[in-house]
Design an enzyme around this catalytic site. Sequence first.
Site, PDB file in Angstrom:
ATOM      1  N   TYR A 160      -3.046   0.617  10.197  1.00 37.43           N
ATOM      2  CA  TYR A 160      -3.504  -0.771  10.205  1.00 37.43           C
ATOM      3  C   TYR A 160      -4.214  -1.108  11.521  1.00 37.43           C
ATOM      4  O   TYR A 160      -5.233  -1.808  11.500  1.00 37.43           O
ATOM      5  CB  TYR A 160      -2.342  -1.723   9.947  1.00 37.43           C
ATOM      6  CG  TYR A 160      -1.643  -1.455   8.626  1.00 37.43           C
ATOM      7  CD1 TYR A 160      -2.364  -1.137   7.468  1.00 37.43           C
ATOM      8  CD2 TYR A 160      -0.257  -1.490   8.520  1.00 37.43           C
ATOM      9  CE1 TYR A 160      -1.735  -0.876   6.261  1.00 37.43           C
ATOM     10  CE2 TYR A 160       0.379  -1.236   7.314  1.00 37.43           C
ATOM     11  CZ  TYR A 160      -0.362  -0.930   6.197  1.00 37.43           C
ATOM     12  OH  TYR A 160       0.264  -0.681   5.004  1.00 37.43           O
ATOM     13  N   GLU A 214       3.102  -7.398   6.334  1.00 33.13           N
ATOM     14  CA  GLU A 214       4.315  -7.043   7.052  1.00 33.13           C
ATOM     15  C   GLU A 214       4.529  -5.550   6.866  1.00 33.13           C
ATOM     16  O   GLU A 214       4.247  -5.005   5.801  1.00 33.13           O
ATOM     17  CB  GLU A 214       5.545  -7.774   6.510  1.00 33.13           C
ATOM     18  CG  GLU A 214       5.535  -9.258   6.751  1.00 33.13           C
ATOM     19  CD  GLU A 214       4.994 -10.032   5.562  1.00 33.13           C
ATOM     20  OE1 GLU A 214       4.748  -9.427   4.498  1.00 33.13           O
ATOM     21  OE2 GLU A 214       4.788 -11.242   5.701  1.00 33.13           O
ATOM     22  N   ILE A 259       0.884  -1.160   0.000  1.00 32.73           N
ATOM     23  CA  ILE A 259       0.000   0.000   0.000  1.00 32.73           C
ATOM     24  C   ILE A 259       0.918   1.205   0.000  1.00 32.73           C
ATOM     25  O   ILE A 259       1.853   1.277   0.803  1.00 32.73           O
ATOM     26  CB  ILE A 259      -0.913   0.040   1.244  1.00 32.73           C
ATOM     27  CG1 ILE A 259      -1.893  -1.132   1.249  1.00 32.73           C
ATOM     28  CG2 ILE A 259      -1.663   1.377   1.315  1.00 32.73           C
ATOM     29  CD1 ILE A 259      -2.739  -1.238   2.506  1.00 32.73           C
ATOM     30  N   ALA A 260       0.692   2.135  -0.905  1.00 28.98           N
ATOM     31  CA  ALA A 260       1.528   3.327  -0.953  1.00 28.98           C
ATOM     32  C   ALA A 260       0.724   4.511  -1.455  1.00 28.98           C
ATOM     33  O   ALA A 260      -0.167   4.367  -2.295  1.00 28.98           O
ATOM     34  CB  ALA A 260       2.743   3.103  -1.851  1.00 28.98           C
ATOM     35  N   ASN A 263       7.793   2.135  10.835  1.00 35.91           N
ATOM     36  CA  ASN A 263       6.750   2.847  10.087  1.00 35.91           C
ATOM     37  C   ASN A 263       5.504   3.013  10.963  1.00 35.91           C
ATOM     38  O   ASN A 263       4.483   2.365  10.767  1.00 35.91           O
ATOM     39  CB  ASN A 263       6.425   2.114   8.785  1.00 35.91           C
ATOM     40  CG  ASN A 263       5.589   2.957   7.845  1.00 35.91           C
ATOM     41  OD1 ASN A 263       4.998   3.950   8.247  1.00 35.91           O
ATOM     42  ND2 ASN A 263       5.539   2.532   6.598  1.00 35.91           N
TER      43      ASN A 263
END
Length: 149
Positions: A119, A107, A73-74, A112
């Site tokens: 999440y 992961e 995801i970015a 981060n």
Amino acid sequence: MNNDFKIYPMDESSIKSILNISELSFPISWSLDSLQSELDNKFAKYVVLKKGNTIVGYGGMWVIIDEAHVTNIAVHPEARGIGAGNIIVEALFRICRKHKVTAITLEVRSSNFIAINLYEKYGFEQEGLRRHYYEDNGEDAVIMWNRNL
């Protein structure tokens, strides 16, 4: 959801934008070939997030039987902090529900904290650690699961 944002399935036309975002977001980016191969991967489910006509983020996962594994995801650096990550996670969850997925894992770099907080907001819990997982600096990866989809 912000009306300026729309979710679309990843397709061939979105690969170069996804590669650009990947290169801006990750110390070790996926290659163009790796991203293109996901188009032919029967397990892969990817979405792109557009603001207007511009791709500002993406997310992908592999759905295998009743579990999903988030591959990445970015969000483009210029589109961070305005809820884009939330929209992408929610889109992946909709796909999970459509495919009767009961658990999802990923992961994330142990440093981060922004992603970990995102999440956790969506019910992921830290369940383990992959020591020295990341090749660029040997950083650990936190293994997270949401088993209550």
